[in-house]
Design a protein around this motif. Structure first.
Motif, PDB file in Angstrom:
ATOM      1  N   ALA A 716      -5.490  10.934  23.722  1.00 25.30           N
ATOM      2  CA  ALA A 716      -6.719  11.496  23.156  1.00 25.30           C
ATOM      3  C   ALA A 716      -7.820  10.443  23.171  1.00 25.30           C
ATOM      4  O   ALA A 716      -7.608   9.309  22.712  1.00 25.30           O
ATOM      5  N   TYR A 717      -8.982  10.820  23.684  1.00 23.51           N
ATOM      6  CA  TYR A 717     -10.131   9.910  23.695  1.00 23.51           C
ATOM      7  C   TYR A 717     -11.332  10.598  23.057  1.00 23.51           C
ATOM      8  O   TYR A 717     -11.469  11.831  23.097  1.00 23.51           O
ATOM      9  N   LEU A 718     -12.208   9.803  22.482  1.00 22.23           N
ATOM     10  CA  LEU A 718     -13.430  10.280  21.841  1.00 22.23           C
ATOM     11  C   LEU A 718     -14.608   9.512  22.420  1.00 22.23           C
ATOM     12  O   LEU A 718     -14.596   8.272  22.449  1.00 22.23           O
ATOM     13  N   PHE A 719     -15.621  10.260  22.884  1.00 21.86           N
ATOM     14  CA  PHE A 719     -16.826   9.635  23.414  1.00 21.86           C
ATOM     15  C   PHE A 719     -18.023  10.011  22.546  1.00 21.86           C
ATOM     16  O   PHE A 719     -18.236  11.200  22.255  1.00 21.86           O
ATOM     17  N   PRO A 720     -18.810   9.028  22.122  1.00 17.89           N
ATOM     18  CA  PRO A 720     -19.932   9.315  21.234  1.00 17.89           C
ATOM     19  C   PRO A 720     -21.164   9.755  22.005  1.00 17.89           C
ATOM     20  O   PRO A 720     -21.298   9.514  23.218  1.00 17.89           O
ATOM     21  N   LEU A 721     -22.091  10.407  21.290  1.00 24.01           N
ATOM     22  CA  LEU A 721     -23.419  10.636  21.842  1.00 24.01           C
ATOM     23  C   LEU A 721     -24.070   9.297  22.165  1.00 24.01           C
ATOM     24  O   LEU A 721     -23.901   8.314  21.428  1.00 24.01           O
ATOM     25  N   ALA A 722     -24.805   9.271  23.268  1.00 23.71           N
ATOM     26  CA  ALA A 722     -25.547   8.062  23.593  1.00 23.71           C
ATOM     27  C   ALA A 722     -26.608   7.821  22.527  1.00 23.71           C
ATOM     28  O   ALA A 722     -27.155   8.776  21.955  1.00 23.71           O
ATOM     29  N   PRO A 723     -26.912   6.570  22.215  1.00 24.80           N
ATOM     30  CA  PRO A 723     -27.942   6.293  21.207  1.00 24.80           C
ATOM     31  C   PRO A 723     -29.323   6.721  21.696  1.00 24.80           C
ATOM     32  O   PRO A 723     -29.515   7.038  22.884  1.00 24.80           O
ATOM     33  N   ARG A 724     -30.272   6.761  20.778  1.00 25.30           N
ATOM     34  CA  ARG A 724     -31.641   7.102  21.153  1.00 25.30           C
ATOM     35  C   ARG A 724     -32.090   6.195  22.307  1.00 25.30           C
ATOM     36  O   ARG A 724     -31.957   4.985  22.256  1.00 25.30           O
ATOM     37  N   THR A 725     -32.616   6.824  23.347  1.00 25.66           N
ATOM     38  CA  THR A 725     -32.975   6.092  24.553  1.00 25.66           C
ATOM     39  C   THR A 725     -34.365   6.519  25.012  1.00 25.66           C
ATOM     40  O   THR A 725     -34.638   7.712  25.168  1.00 25.66           O
ATOM     41  N   VAL A 726     -35.225   5.555  25.227  1.00 22.36           N
ATOM     42  CA  VAL A 726     -36.595   5.793  25.683  1.00 22.36           C
ATOM     43  C   VAL A 726     -36.658   5.572  27.187  1.00 22.36           C
ATOM     44  O   VAL A 726     -36.021   4.652  27.718  1.00 22.36           O
ATOM     45  N   ARG A 727     -37.406   6.420  27.873  1.00 16.94           N
ATOM     46  CA  ARG A 727     -37.576   6.299  29.315  1.00 16.94           C
ATOM     47  C   ARG A 727     -39.017   6.593  29.700  1.00 16.94           C
ATOM     48  O   ARG A 727     -39.723   7.332  29.009  1.00 16.94           O
ATOM     49  N   ALA A 728     -39.447   6.041  30.811  1.00 16.20           N
ATOM     50  CA  ALA A 728     -40.797   6.292  31.329  1.00 16.20           C
ATOM     51  C   ALA A 728     -40.780   6.094  32.836  1.00 16.20           C
ATOM     52  O   ALA A 728     -40.031   5.255  33.360  1.00 16.20           O
ATOM     53  N   SER A 729     -41.586   6.887  33.535  1.00 15.31           N
ATOM     54  CA  SER A 729     -41.626   6.772  34.994  1.00 15.31           C
ATOM     55  C   SER A 729     -43.013   7.075  35.517  1.00 15.31           C
ATOM     56  O   SER A 729     -43.821   7.756  34.871  1.00 15.31           O
ATOM     57  N   LEU A 730     -43.268   6.571  36.712  1.00 16.03           N
ATOM     58  CA  LEU A 730     -44.518   6.805  37.427  1.00 16.03           C
ATOM     59  C   LEU A 730     -44.187   7.237  38.841  1.00 16.03           C
ATOM     60  O   LEU A 730     -43.372   6.609  39.518  1.00 16.03           O
ATOM     61  N   GLN A 731     -44.814   8.326  39.288  1.00 16.90           N
ATOM     62  CA  GLN A 731     -44.635   8.822  40.651  1.00 16.90           C
ATOM     63  C   GLN A 731     -45.995   8.958  41.303  1.00 16.90           C
ATOM     64  O   GLN A 731     -46.927   9.518  40.725  1.00 16.90           O
ATOM     65  N   ILE A 732     -46.137   8.445  42.521  1.00 21.71           N
ATOM     66  CA  ILE A 732     -47.390   8.509  43.276  1.00 21.71           C
ATOM     67  C   ILE A 732     -47.119   9.233  44.584  1.00 21.71           C
ATOM     68  O   ILE A 732     -46.263   8.818  45.366  1.00 21.71           O
ATOM     69  N   ASP A 733     -47.831  10.350  44.804  1.00 27.56           N
ATOM     70  CA  ASP A 733     -47.727  11.124  46.037  1.00 27.56           C
ATOM     71  C   ASP A 733     -49.016  10.981  46.817  1.00 27.56           C
ATOM     72  O   ASP A 733     -50.104  11.302  46.309  1.00 27.56           O
ATOM     73  N   LEU A 734     -48.890  10.514  48.061  1.00 27.01           N
ATOM     74  CA  LEU A 734     -50.061  10.285  48.905  1.00 27.01           C
ATOM     75  C   LEU A 734     -50.271  11.442  49.872  1.00 27.01           C
ATOM     76  O   LEU A 734     -49.346  12.130  50.248  1.00 27.01           O
TER      77      LEU A 734
END
Length: 734
Positions: A716-734
């Motif tokens: 039996a294994y138990l996996f926790p919810l991932a902690p609060r995680t912040v992300r940001a990205s930038l996409q440039i289409d030419l």
């Protein structure tokens, strides 16, 4: 032992596809661009057109892996989901398991940082060897599959016997590769994710040559991985090239290959402490933190060649060849069971959990240079014909596939005692003391599908697949050899009724097959014996509808899957028999929809599932719920286009999953959990350049909870919810 059957084989090299593609490209000057020909060319696949795939408004996508061609989901007698590349970016999806936040039928199945992904669909764990496709052809998902060059991910729900010779019930996953676009495309992106992961990507597509007959698309990505779990840093990169050549208005040749690498330590799960389910602790603790811990390394090379030829006005021939070659170094400091001195004097051995004081036995596991190869050739004719008053959409085909897995000796050695605080240090034990198992498989599958329009409103859907299968395995020291062959057919039937405009009712029945052999070990009374095929059955009824601002789906399903089990004491030679042992039955209702009103878009769904074991010789488990299967799931997303700021949209998401059983006897469970996510997207145009900013916070309230409870490897294994995680990205289409 069944007599081996020799099936047709073939050889395919990724370099062959590249060479075949390079020849026409090199023969054409890049500057020779002329107007598009007036003749209507053979239609390119939807992935080539890169039309945005959304689950909103009336833009219903199709699920190619369903086997019914370009029939949109709104008219198909089945349930499925399509996740476009744009949708994946907006939600910060980096791996397949992230999709569990959006579809109520999908949930986790032993998903952790640094390892390959596993999905549960309708309560059944998909088999990573047999339930995954790439552009419709079988692949092994026992690896890390990058998404940077995928146009969309398709999930088919339900029994999959007409799409796959052998597979677990629940559904199929299909990765659709990005192909050259009709117009030039240049896109560059950069993403940062807490703690300090950084990913850069490039997507280029060009058409050139006489009458723009040649297309070329390149996807490249590189990432430095530094997640919130400590001592799990790694790196990955991808290079993918896809090309096409419109030889004529009736002929389209496509070739592509990708090469990828990922190196990152994996993170093992927690467990019961004695007979107690502990409160969810700090998800930033990594139990694989020994000085000798090594990363899991995935290397993959995949290539394919596809020819589509129009034959007359209504028929098309397709030849599709693919090869996948994987290399894996699987290594981890692995917690497994423990011995407690209490009660004295004999103590207690906890075989499937950790000790009450939080200690566990730690093993040095190493299986290096694992080689997996999958080759597949699919030949098919698709077209329309009329017999009297009936119109047929018919597909006839043959799939020839081969799997070859080669391994070396492995280590699984006791290294000492660890603890759930992650503070214990042990010595390495890397000696290769155990054998591994090499496997071979060949199959030939003949299939036929026919959608018969009985009336303008009523359609009958008929499918049949016949499979001839040969499997063999042997330990790396030559022992425990098995070799067997089987043949079986899997039908699928449905009827649909378009009872009103954009309204559909349907009912379907289908089968799926799983094949197994008794292990070649002395404790079995039937070592190496091919067991009767496991034939799962599904019945499903559903309703679908749409209008200008509303879409909805409702389905009820009943899936019965036979089970194999070890019967006997299984402690001495010839005391154990591997045999059929009852069934597991999953009955459920699934509802999903999307509603748009002005600047608001709501989409989501829920699933209520009643999964139970039945007819087992072990009477105590009959009527019990399978482990790691939530009875209720609810997923909701809300998107708001801010009227005051052009191009800005805000998004929130909610996930709720009910409790899951931890042990097969249902004596322990993890409680239900809730999770909330928040994201924003802004897109602006500056001359010919489009800029897209994305930002998000996953697990907004930093909820501490157990996410899943897989009973894996007899533990039996138990996996926790991932902690609060912040992300940001930038996409440039030419």
């Amino acid at each position: 032992m069944a007599r081996p059957v020799r099936l047709a084989s073939f050889r395919f090299s990724p370099l062959a596809a590249a060479a075949l593609l390079a020849a026409p490209l090199c023969a054409t000057t890049a500057g020779a661009q002329t107007a598009t020909p007036t003749a209507t060319p053979l239609a390119l696949p939807s992935s080539t057109q890169l039309a945005p795939v959304t689950i909103s408004g009336r833009a219903y996508p199709s699920v190619g892996v369903s086997g019914w061609g370009d029939v949109p989901l709104s008219r198909a007698p089945l349930q499925g989901s399509v996740f476009s590349a744009e949708q994946l970016k907006d939600n910060g999806v980096q791996r397949l398991s992230d999709l569990t936040a959006f579809d109520p039928a999908l949930s986790d199945a032993y998903n952790t940082e640094g390892y390959w992904d596993s999905l549960t669909v309708r309560g059944f764990v998909l088999d990573n060897r047999f339930n995954y496709r790439r552009d419709g052809l079988p692949i092994s998902a026992e690896t890390s599959i990058p998404l940077d060059n995928k146009a969309r991910i398709e999930v088919l729900k339900g029994a999959s016997g007409i799409q796959a010779g052998t597979s677990a019930p629940g559904g199929l996953v299909n990765y659709v590769v990005k192909r050259p676009t009709a117009d030039d495309l240049t896109s560059a992106g950069m993403e940062w994710r807490q703690s300090a992961s950084l990913t850069g990507s490039l997507d280029l597509s060009r058409r050139f040559g006489a009458e723009r007959a040649f297309g070329l698309r390149v996807n490249a990505a590189a990432a430095s991985l530094d997640p919130r779990v400590p001592q799990a840093q790694g790196k990955r990169h991808l290079l993918a090239v896809a090309g096409d050549w419109r030889l004529s208005a009736d002929t389209l040749l496509e070739a592509e290959f990708e090469t990828s690498h990922k190196s990152q330590p994996s993170v093992p799960g927690f467990s019961l402490l004695g007979n107690t389910v502990p409160a969810a602790g700090d998800p930033r603790i990594n139990l694989n933190n020994q000085p000798w811990s090594l990363p899991v390394v995935f290397d993959g090379n995949t290539a394919s060649l596809r020819l589509q030829q129009r034959v007359g006005a209504d028929w098309r021939f397709t030849a599709h060849l693919a090869s996948q070659r994987l290399k894996t170094d699987d290594r981890i400091a692995f917690p497994f069971g423990c011995f407690s001195p209490d009660p004295a004097p004999t103590g207690t051995y906890y075989a499937d959990r950790y000790c009450p004081d939080g200690s566990f036995d730690l093993y040095d596991f190493r299986s290096e240079n694992e080689r997996r190869r999958t080759d597949a050739l699919d030949l098919s004719f698709t077209g329309k014909l009329t017999t009297g008053a009936l119109r047929h959409d018919l597909t006839l085909g043959l799939l020839n596939s081969r799997v070859k897995n080669r391994f070396e000796r492995q280590a699984f050695n006791y290294a000492g005692i660890g603890n759930v605080q992650g503070t214990a240090i042990t010595a390495a034990a890397p000696d290769l003391t155990d054998e591994n198992t090499n496997r071979d498989e060949r199959s030939i599958e003949l299939y036929a599908r026919d959608a018969i329009a009985l009336t303008p409103e009523l359609t009958a859907w008929l499918g049949l697949r016949h499979t001839r299968l040969q499997r063999a395995s042997v330990r790396t020291d030559g022992s425990r050899a098995t070799d067997y062959a089987q043949s079986f057919s899997t039908p699928w039937l449905a009827v649909s009724w378009a009872f009103a405009t954009d309204q559909l009712a349907y009912a379907s029945w289908g089968q799926g097959i799983e094949s197994e052999v008794a292990p070649g070990r002395s404790r079995y009374t039937n070592p190496g014996e091919a067991l009767p095929t496991l034939k799962s059955r599904q019945v499903e009824v559903g309703l679908k509808g749409s209008s200008d601002d509303l879409e909805w789906n409702l389905a009820a399903f009943d899936i019965q899957r036979p089970q194999f089990a070890d019967v006997g004491t299984c402690d001495l030679d010839a005391t154990c028999t591997r045999q059929a042992d009852g069934t597991v039955r999953h009955r459920g209702v699934e509802a999903s929809g999307a509603w748009r009103s002005g600047p608001w878009l709501l989409r989501g769904g829920l699933q209520a599932l009643h999964a139970r074991r039945a007819d087992s010789q072990i009477a105590a488990i009959n009527g019990l719920q399978p482990t790691n299967v939530p009875a209720q799931t609810f997923k909701l997303q809300a998107i708001y286009d801010v009227p005051q700021v052009v191009g800005l949209s805000l998004q929130g998401g909610i996930v709720r999953e009910s409790r899951r059983m931890v042990l097969p006897d249902n004596s322990a469970h993890i409680p239900a959990f809730n999770r909330a996510d928040l994201a924003a997207r802004w897109q602006g145009r500056f001359d010919a350049t489009t800029v897209t900013w994305r930002a998000g916070i996953d697990n907004l309230f930093d909820q501490r909870a157990w996410r899943e409870s897989p009973y894996q490897f007899g533990h039996a294994y138990l996996f926790p919810l991932a902690p609060r995680t912040v992300r940001a990205s930038l996409q440039i289409d030419l």
